[in-house]
Design a protein around this motif. Structure first.
Motif, mmCIF file in Angstrom:
data_model
loop_
_atom_site.group_PDB
_atom_site.id
_atom_site.type_symbol
_atom_site.label_atom_id
_atom_site.label_comp_id
_atom_site.label_asym_id
_atom_site.label_seq_id
_atom_site.Cartn_x
_atom_site.Cartn_y
_atom_site.Cartn_z
ATOM 1 N N ARG A 1 0.895 -1.263 -0.090
ATOM 2 C CA ARG A 1 -0.092 0.185 -0.058
ATOM 3 C C ARG A 1 0.802 1.154 -0.004
ATOM 4 O O ARG A 1 0.703 2.236 -0.756
ATOM 5 C CB ARG A 1 -0.873 -0.108 1.328
ATOM 6 C CG ARG A 1 -2.307 -0.981 0.826
ATOM 7 C CD ARG A 1 -3.256 -0.580 2.111
ATOM 8 N NE ARG A 1 -2.667 -0.699 3.271
ATOM 9 C CZ ARG A 1 -2.840 -1.890 4.125
ATOM 10 N NH1 ARG A 1 -3.118 -3.028 3.696
ATOM 11 N NH2 ARG A 1 -2.428 -1.967 5.151
ATOM 12 N N THR A 2 1.872 1.449 0.828
ATOM 13 C CA THR A 2 2.858 2.407 0.814
ATOM 14 C C THR A 2 3.259 2.504 -0.701
ATOM 15 O O THR A 2 3.351 3.861 -1.231
ATOM 16 C CB THR A 2 4.008 1.955 1.817
ATOM 17 O OG1 THR A 2 3.604 2.057 2.957
ATOM 18 C CG2 THR A 2 5.266 3.339 1.660
ATOM 19 N N ASN A 3 3.904 1.791 -1.380
ATOM 20 C CA ASN A 3 4.452 1.683 -2.747
ATOM 21 C C ASN A 3 3.467 2.240 -3.965
ATOM 22 O O ASN A 3 3.604 3.195 -4.646
ATOM 23 C CB ASN A 3 4.849 0.309 -3.059
ATOM 24 C CG ASN A 3 6.523 0.097 -2.580
ATOM 25 O OD1 ASN A 3 6.959 0.957 -1.628
ATOM 26 N ND2 ASN A 3 7.028 -1.032 -2.794
ATOM 27 N N GLU A 4 2.039 1.824 -3.585
ATOM 28 C CA GLU A 4 0.932 2.204 -4.195
ATOM 29 C C GLU A 4 0.810 3.476 -4.173
ATOM 30 O O GLU A 4 0.613 4.351 -5.026
ATOM 31 C CB GLU A 4 -0.271 1.101 -4.023
ATOM 32 C CG GLU A 4 -0.039 -0.099 -4.475
ATOM 33 C CD GLU A 4 -1.536 -0.883 -4.148
ATOM 34 O OE1 GLU A 4 -2.228 -0.451 -3.332
ATOM 35 O OE2 GLU A 4 -1.551 -2.231 -4.401
ATOM 36 N N SER A 5 0.647 4.042 -2.978
ATOM 37 C CA SER A 5 0.279 5.353 -2.608
ATOM 38 C C SER A 5 1.435 6.456 -3.151
ATOM 39 O O SER A 5 1.251 7.377 -3.540
ATOM 40 C CB SER A 5 -0.048 5.700 -1.118
ATOM 41 O OG SER A 5 0.993 6.166 -0.371
ATOM 42 N N VAL A 6 2.784 6.090 -3.128
ATOM 43 C CA VAL A 6 3.810 6.774 -3.676
ATOM 44 C C VAL A 6 3.816 7.001 -4.938
ATOM 45 O O VAL A 6 3.774 8.249 -5.543
ATOM 46 C CB VAL A 6 5.239 6.152 -3.257
ATOM 47 C CG1 VAL A 6 6.367 6.957 -3.769
ATOM 48 C CG2 VAL A 6 5.363 6.288 -1.629
ATOM 49 N N VAL A 7 3.726 5.651 -5.652
ATOM 50 C CA VAL A 7 3.414 6.158 -7.282
ATOM 51 C C VAL A 7 2.283 6.935 -7.483
ATOM 52 O O VAL A 7 2.153 7.941 -8.299
ATOM 53 C CB VAL A 7 3.371 4.623 -7.863
ATOM 54 C CG1 VAL A 7 2.850 4.775 -9.293
ATOM 55 C CG2 VAL A 7 4.670 4.066 -7.656
ATOM 56 N N GLY A 8 1.024 6.678 -6.843
ATOM 57 C CA GLY A 8 -0.178 7.424 -7.116
ATOM 58 C C GLY A 8 -0.035 8.918 -6.925
ATOM 59 O O GLY A 8 -0.996 9.611 -7.441
ATOM 60 N N ALA A 9 0.816 9.373 -5.917
ATOM 61 C CA ALA A 9 0.787 10.481 -5.631
ATOM 62 C C ALA A 9 1.964 11.366 -6.615
ATOM 63 O O ALA A 9 1.915 12.603 -6.713
ATOM 64 C CB ALA A 9 1.400 10.829 -4.245
ATOM 65 N N LEU A 10 2.609 10.729 -7.577
ATOM 66 C CA LEU A 10 3.149 11.397 -8.484
ATOM 67 C C LEU A 10 2.539 12.135 -9.668
ATOM 68 O O LEU A 10 1.190 12.038 -9.552
ATOM 69 C CB LEU A 10 3.843 10.207 -9.668
ATOM 70 C CG LEU A 10 5.084 9.455 -8.705
ATOM 71 C CD1 LEU A 10 5.592 8.275 -9.889
ATOM 72 C CD2 LEU A 10 6.160 10.204 -8.611
ATOM 73 N N PRO A 11 2.875 13.471 -9.934
ATOM 74 C CA PRO A 11 2.224 14.089 -10.784
ATOM 75 C C PRO A 11 1.673 13.399 -12.033
ATOM 76 O O PRO A 11 2.060 12.708 -12.581
ATOM 77 C CB PRO A 11 3.123 15.338 -11.275
ATOM 78 C CG PRO A 11 4.506 14.717 -10.904
ATOM 79 C CD PRO A 11 4.426 13.774 -9.864
ATOM 80 N N SER A 12 0.725 14.139 -12.619
ATOM 81 C CA SER A 12 0.096 13.321 -13.986
ATOM 82 C C SER A 12 0.988 13.833 -15.043
ATOM 83 O O SER A 12 1.565 14.950 -15.176
ATOM 84 C CB SER A 12 -1.256 14.125 -14.111
ATOM 85 O OG SER A 12 -1.837 13.695 -15.301
ATOM 86 N N VAL B 1 -1.346 -6.016 -8.945
ATOM 87 C CA VAL B 1 -2.687 -5.782 -8.811
ATOM 88 C C VAL B 1 -3.152 -5.536 -7.412
ATOM 89 O O VAL B 1 -2.552 -6.164 -6.546
ATOM 90 C CB VAL B 1 -3.417 -7.136 -9.360
ATOM 91 C CG1 VAL B 1 -4.860 -6.888 -8.986
ATOM 92 C CG2 VAL B 1 -3.066 -7.367 -10.533
ATOM 93 N N PRO B 2 -3.810 -4.348 -7.099
ATOM 94 C CA PRO B 2 -4.337 -4.310 -5.805
ATOM 95 C C PRO B 2 -5.055 -5.346 -5.063
ATOM 96 O O PRO B 2 -6.002 -5.923 -5.678
ATOM 97 C CB PRO B 2 -4.919 -2.968 -5.739
ATOM 98 C CG PRO B 2 -4.601 -2.303 -6.916
ATOM 99 C CD PRO B 2 -4.340 -3.594 -7.959
ATOM 100 N N GLY B 3 -4.803 -5.719 -3.891
ATOM 101 C CA GLY B 3 -5.482 -6.701 -3.161
ATOM 102 C C GLY B 3 -4.829 -8.068 -3.664
ATOM 103 O O GLY B 3 -5.638 -9.090 -3.031
#
Length: 140
Positions: free
Chosen positions: A24-35, A51-53
């Protein structure tokens, strides 16, 4: 003529060490990158994550986050690209990361980051990088 540069690679984390909090930490770090619309060197759209989950026990031995992008002459701003990539790595859990840079004029470069120890833990670990360069001439 514009010089196209291709950057691609992956960030690996060992499944035996990975738990849902790490993922989840890694997913959120990538998800917080700019568009990509903001045109940063590194954007969230260039990444594909596990894949999440997904049941960690159902995977093999490595959790792999892939990435790739095409740039116009990124090698001229490569120091800035590397700096942004290392800032990303500093926030993630991982065991190794590899970046390949393919350029029309300067050949191929491979950069490999290794965690000191079994894995990199944000704020606690150190990382080291190794670079290899190859040039392929297409003379006929």
């Amino acid at each position: 003529m514009d010089q196209e540069s291709i950057v691609y690679g992956c960030i690996k984390d060992q499944v035996v060490l990975t738990d849902e909090a790490r993922r989840r930490t890694n997913e959120s770090v990538v998800g917080a990158l700019p568009s990509v619309e903001e045109w940063p060197f590194i954007c969230r759209e260039m990444f594909a994550q596990p894949v999440p989950g997904q049941d960690l026990n159902a995977t093999l031995q490595t959790d792999v986050t892939h990435f790739g992008a095409s740039y116009k002459g990124i090698e001229y701003e490569w120091d800035q690209w590397i700096e942004q990539f290392e800032q990303l790595l500093a926030k993630m859990y991982w065991s190794s990361a590899t970046v390949h840079l393919e350029t029309e004029l300067n050949g191929r470069h491979s950069f490999v980051w290794q965690a000191d120890g079994e894995c990199y833990i944000p704020g606690e670990s150190t990382m080291s990088v190794r670079c290899e360069w190859t040039r392929e001439d297409n003379l006929i």
